[in-house]
Design an enzyme around this catalytic site. Structure first.
Site, mmCIF file in Angstrom:
data_model
loop_
_atom_site.group_PDB
_atom_site.id
_atom_site.type_symbol
_atom_site.label_atom_id
_atom_site.label_comp_id
_atom_site.label_asym_id
_atom_site.label_seq_id
_atom_site.Cartn_x
_atom_site.Cartn_y
_atom_site.Cartn_z
ATOM 1 N N HIS A 24 0.815 -1.216 0.000
ATOM 2 C CA HIS A 24 0.000 0.000 0.000
ATOM 3 C C HIS A 24 0.852 1.271 0.000
ATOM 4 O O HIS A 24 0.342 2.353 -0.293
ATOM 5 C CB HIS A 24 -0.977 -0.007 1.182
ATOM 6 C CG HIS A 24 -0.360 0.217 2.526
ATOM 7 N ND1 HIS A 24 -0.011 -0.807 3.372
ATOM 8 C CD2 HIS A 24 -0.007 1.356 3.171
ATOM 9 C CE1 HIS A 24 0.502 -0.317 4.480
ATOM 10 N NE2 HIS A 24 0.515 0.999 4.382
ATOM 11 N N ASP B 190 0.350 -7.616 1.335
ATOM 12 C CA ASP B 190 0.740 -6.221 1.550
ATOM 13 C C ASP B 190 2.258 -6.058 1.576
ATOM 14 O O ASP B 190 2.804 -5.360 2.436
ATOM 15 C CB ASP B 190 0.125 -5.677 2.846
ATOM 16 C CG ASP B 190 0.214 -4.151 2.919
ATOM 17 O OD1 ASP B 190 0.295 -3.506 1.858
ATOM 18 O OD2 ASP B 190 0.228 -3.616 4.038
ATOM 19 N N SER C 220 4.687 2.572 7.835
ATOM 20 C CA SER C 220 4.425 1.361 7.058
ATOM 21 C C SER C 220 5.626 1.001 6.186
ATOM 22 O O SER C 220 6.182 1.851 5.491
ATOM 23 C CB SER C 220 3.202 1.552 6.166
ATOM 24 O OG SER C 220 2.038 1.710 6.936
#
Length: 454
Positions: free
Chosen positions: A155, A185, A267
């Site tokens: 993402h 992911d 992230s």
């Protein structure tokens, strides 16, 4: 006068014995400078001597910073953590990994016009201007053939037209997307390795224990490199996720639950242990009113096989049916809402479809399918919105409702994916049980290979 010319049997010390004792002056432990030592002084000296001896013995046995299970010594490695002081271990562990942590910038094409404009699709040929659409983090895990390999989240780079990487020293470099996988992911980037001397050491996430100290490194909110600390709340947590970001949970992710702060921009950064080894990839957090200290990281033992596949092939090969689907439960909810609104002109409008990885255009629905018609006792299943590839060849049509794969009941797209990815392989034969026009039917075919998420 005694019988013998000595006083051996006497209870008194004779004057001659006293004189002989003074001549010999054997008073070492009891005399110093002609003065007697008291019992307190003797005890004090003995205590000091014992303490020194114990300290020296402890240093010999436990010295060298080997730590628990160190086998009485340690072998120095490049950038190894050798601190004995527990308060120094987090500092040295983060210092070992930080040079391998990078910031990742997602650049997308925006339409020309007044204001910020609108982001254009990744494959759009329309004219536009490149702008920063998001930031994240990544970690360098290896160098080979003059290239440095970086692991980050899917993402973080999703829909990116270009990707740039900012090194710890502030240098910006162009990055190439080697591969990406929406299901897990994860994504892999590649940059020029010139001047990069440090790569992160991969650890073992299976050895983590609840309450174990961990460190999260990343680029929160685009503010630059940051280090947060915390502990492992749960070593294995199953979290439902919405792959299409439409509020419908269509996959489950196994993660490490931590209480270290994970914010937007963290992230893709590494989660490390006190040895400075990467045990996870920071991925997400629960952001809700009244919720604090719940972050998640992908276990490195689950991430590395995916990373290796992305490096080798650019994608993760998985079996697929070739169907775009929607949960039957979601359909009933939408239909009930439409009925309550007494909508006359929008009947049959369905939400965005999920797919099990088949390639095709999700906006085009298969022609020729029968209207949705089911027995009264069927509440769970997945509706086929479009069939391509193997499913199309097997005769599946729009509005068919799949209720079983082999003998496994299927009530949602999540269950369909889990069964396919965990129980089947590419080329396996599969039996599909489905309803069409209220009648239960079955078909058999071989599963194809899903090469990407498009």
């Amino acid at each position: 006068m005694s019988l013998f010319d000595d006083d051996f049997y006497s209870t008194k010390v004779s004057k001659r014995a006293a004189r002989e004792s003074r001549k010999g002056n054997f008073a070492f432990p009891y005399k110093s400078g002609g003065r007697k030592w008291s019992n307190v002084r003797i005890a004090f000296v003995s205590s000091i001597t014992s303490a020194i001896a114990a300290t020296l013995l402890f240093g010999v046995v436990f010295g060298g910073g080997g730590g628990i299970g160190g086998g009485g010594g340690s072998v120095a490695t490049a950038g190894g953590v050798q601190a004995v002081d527990p308060l120094e271990r987090p500092i040295q562990a983060s210092a070992k990994v930080r040079p391998a942590v990078v910031s990742v910038i997602n650049l997308q094409k925006f339409a020309l016009g007044i204001g910020n404009g609108k982001a254009l699709p990744e494959d759009s040929e329309d004219k536009g201007t490149l702008r920063e659409a998001g930031v994240g983090s990544g970690v360098i895990i290896s160098k080979k053939d003059g290239k440095a390999i970086i692991v980050t989240n899917f993402h973080v780079i999703d829909q990116a037209k270009e990707v740039k990487v900012i090194l710890m020293n502030g240098e910006a470099r162009d990055a190439r997307i080697v591969g990406k996988d929406q299901i897990t992911d994860l994504a892999v980037l590649e940059i020029d390795a010139k001047g990069i001397d440090v790569v992160a050491e991969i650890g073992d996430s299976s050895t983590l224990r609840p309450a174990e100290y961990i460190i999260a490194i990343g680029n929160p909110l685009g503010l630059g490199e940051s280090v947060t600390t915390g502990s492992v709340s749960k070593t294995k947590q199953i979290v439902p996720v919405s792959l299409n970001q439409d509020g419908v949970y269509d996959w489950e992710q196994e993660v490490i639950q931590i209480d270290a702060s994970i914010n937007q921009g963290n992230s893709g950064g590494p989660l490390i242990d006190l040895n400075g080894r990467v045990v996870g990839i920071n991925s997400m957090k629960i952001a809700d009113l009244g919720v604090e200290g719940i972050g998640f990281a992908i276990p490195i033992n689950l991430a590395m096989p995916i990373v290796e596949s992305l490096i080798k092939m650019g994608y993760v090969p998985r079996p697929y049916l070739g169907v775009y689907t929607m949960d039957l439960e979601q359909y009933w909810e939408q239909k009930g809402f439409q009925d309550s609104q007494e909508s006359a002109g929008e009947e049959g409008v369905l939400p965005e479809a999920d797919k099990d990885g088949a390639a095709g255009d999700g906006d085009v629905l298969e022609e020729g399918g029968a209207p949705l018609k089911l027995p009264d006792d069927v509440y769970d299943g997945v509706i086929v919105l479009e069939a391509v590839g193997p499913a199309k060849d097997a005769g599946l049509l729009f509005n068919d409702v799949i209720v079983k794969l082999d003998r496994q009941s299927i009530g949602s797209t999540m269950e369909l994916r889990k069964y396919l990815y965990s129980q089947k392989k590419i080329g396996d034969e599969i039996e599909i049980s489905y309803y069409r026009d209220g009648e239960l039917k079955k078909t058999h075919f071989k599963l194809g290979e899903k090469q990407d998420e498009e």
